[in-house]
Write a protein that holds these residues in place. Structure first.
Motif, PDB file in Angstrom:
ATOM      1  N   GLU A  94     121.202  46.643 -47.303  1.00  0.00           N
ATOM      2  CA  GLU A  94     121.567  45.504 -48.146  1.00  0.00           C
ATOM      3  C   GLU A  94     120.529  45.262 -49.243  1.00  0.00           C
ATOM      4  O   GLU A  94     119.913  44.190 -49.328  1.00  0.00           O
ATOM      5  N   ARG A  95     120.340  46.254 -50.086  1.00  0.00           N
ATOM      6  CA  ARG A  95     119.480  46.139 -51.269  1.00  0.00           C
ATOM      7  C   ARG A  95     120.259  46.661 -52.460  1.00  0.00           C
ATOM      8  O   ARG A  95     120.790  47.770 -52.431  1.00  0.00           O
ATOM      9  N   GLU A  97     119.588  47.841 -55.358  1.00  0.00           N
ATOM     10  CA  GLU A  97     119.239  49.097 -56.016  1.00  0.00           C
ATOM     11  C   GLU A  97     119.703  50.303 -55.197  1.00  0.00           C
ATOM     12  O   GLU A  97     120.143  51.320 -55.751  1.00  0.00           O
ATOM     13  N   THR A 120     128.850  45.157 -48.046  1.00  0.00           N
ATOM     14  CA  THR A 120     127.810  44.168 -48.301  1.00  0.00           C
ATOM     15  C   THR A 120     128.110  42.840 -47.611  1.00  0.00           C
ATOM     16  O   THR A 120     129.273  42.430 -47.499  1.00  0.00           O
TER      17      THR A 120
END
Length: 326
Positions: A94-95, A97, A120
């Motif tokens: 869950e980032r 980038e 997500t």
């Protein structure tokens, strides 16, 4: 009859792996991919081992191991996994980038007509869509942990998501026996916005010295949380009486006038005499003549839930007693 599809799951950890399991059990051909071929292959063996335990525990059907072995393959790369897929589920960390880079690779290698979903939990789908070629085929498809056993899935469209993409995602999820709900693209969506609102208020109660975490968990489990497997917050409010809710809000406002301001929609219902099931109209407009049937269902449901809890016994959270107190 379920349509068998080629599906890719990119990110084969506990969330992605669980999603792959249920898709394979639904009869789909699933390719999993990860940061390397070795990681994907290792996670496939883990998924098989988990399935063996789930079968032993009576949680998966008896032939689940064979079906998962036959239905899931570990791809050498993301590009290989998505090449023939009609549907791709991204389930990487869950980032934003990491998700952006992954979604760029997926959308560049996938079929032009492939629908792409992201698992997500909180990131705006519109923000993720910036990394997707032909973003009209992209949406959020948010499973909950543990993916094999939690039945609800959020479907989140962004501004240009095509209806056909949402429909295909609904069909894929429905084939696994899970239930979908369409929600708007707002940070946290519905699940986590509600979940974290409850957690925030619970921590406030602890900080104020009102109750311990243990006692708060007990209250939630045995009171309003006991209702939640059967009824959502609007059905609960309608059955309690929206006029009663308005009085309770007024009471809470004596201490927190802004934090517990009466919702505008609640005030409108009460002012119009729509008090919920007792008047035949409220948030859900349950006809008054069906109230006895609803009450009977509610009572049966709660008794059945208590029997299930008695059968299961308490969750193994508290430490085992070590002996008599001194």
């Amino acid at each position: 009859m379920t349509t068998t599809r080629d599906i890719a799951v990119v990110g084969s950890g506990y969330m992605g792996g669980g999603i792959a399991q249920v898709l394979a059990l639904a009869g789909h051909r699933v390719a999993i991919a990860d940061v390397s071929a070795e990681v994907a292959a290792s996670n496939l063996e883990r998924l098989v081992g988990e399935a063996e335990q789930f079968v032993t525990d009576g949680l998966f059907p008896a032939d689940a191991v064979e079906r998962i072995r036959a239905g899931i393959t570990a791809a050498d790369s993301i590009e290989e996994a998505v090449a023939d897929a009609a549907f791709v589920e991204e389930a990487v960390p869950e980032r934003i980038e990491i998700k952006h880079e992954t979604l760029r690779r997926i959308s560049a290698a996938a079929r032009p007509d492939a629908v792409i979903g992201s698992n997500t939990s909180t990131i705006l789908i519109g923000s993720l869509a910036q990394a997707v070629e032909r973003p009209e085929r992209f949406l959020g498809v948010h499973f909950s942990n543990p993916a094999p056993f939690i039945p609800g899935v959020e479907l989140i469209s962004h501004a240009t998501t095509d209806e056909s993409a949402v429909s295909l995602a609904e069909e894929v999820v429905a084939s696994t026996g899970k239930v979908t709900a369409r929600v708007g693209d707002a940070t946290g969506f519905v699940l986590n916005r509600l979940q974290y609102a409850l957690f925030h208020e619970a921590t406030q109660l602890v900080d104020e010295g009102v109750a311990t975490p243990e006692d708060i968990d007990t209250i939630v489990r045995t009171t309003f949380g006991f209702r939640l497997p059967f009824f959502g917050p609007f059905a609960i409010a309608d059955m309690a009486g929206l006029d009663v809710y308005a009085f309770c809000y007024a009471s809470l406002q004596t201490r927190w006038p802004e934090r517990f301001a009466t919702p505008a929609s609640l005030a409108e219902h009460v002012e119009a005499g729509r008090f919920g099931t007792k008047t035949g109209s409220g948030y859900l407009d349950v006809p008054a003549e069906r109230t006895p049937e609803l009450v009977a269902y509610r009572n049966r449901a709660y008794v059945a839930m208590q029997r299930l809890l008695d059968e299961l016994g308490p969750a193994p959270i508290a430490a085992e007693p070590t002996g008599e107190r001194a």
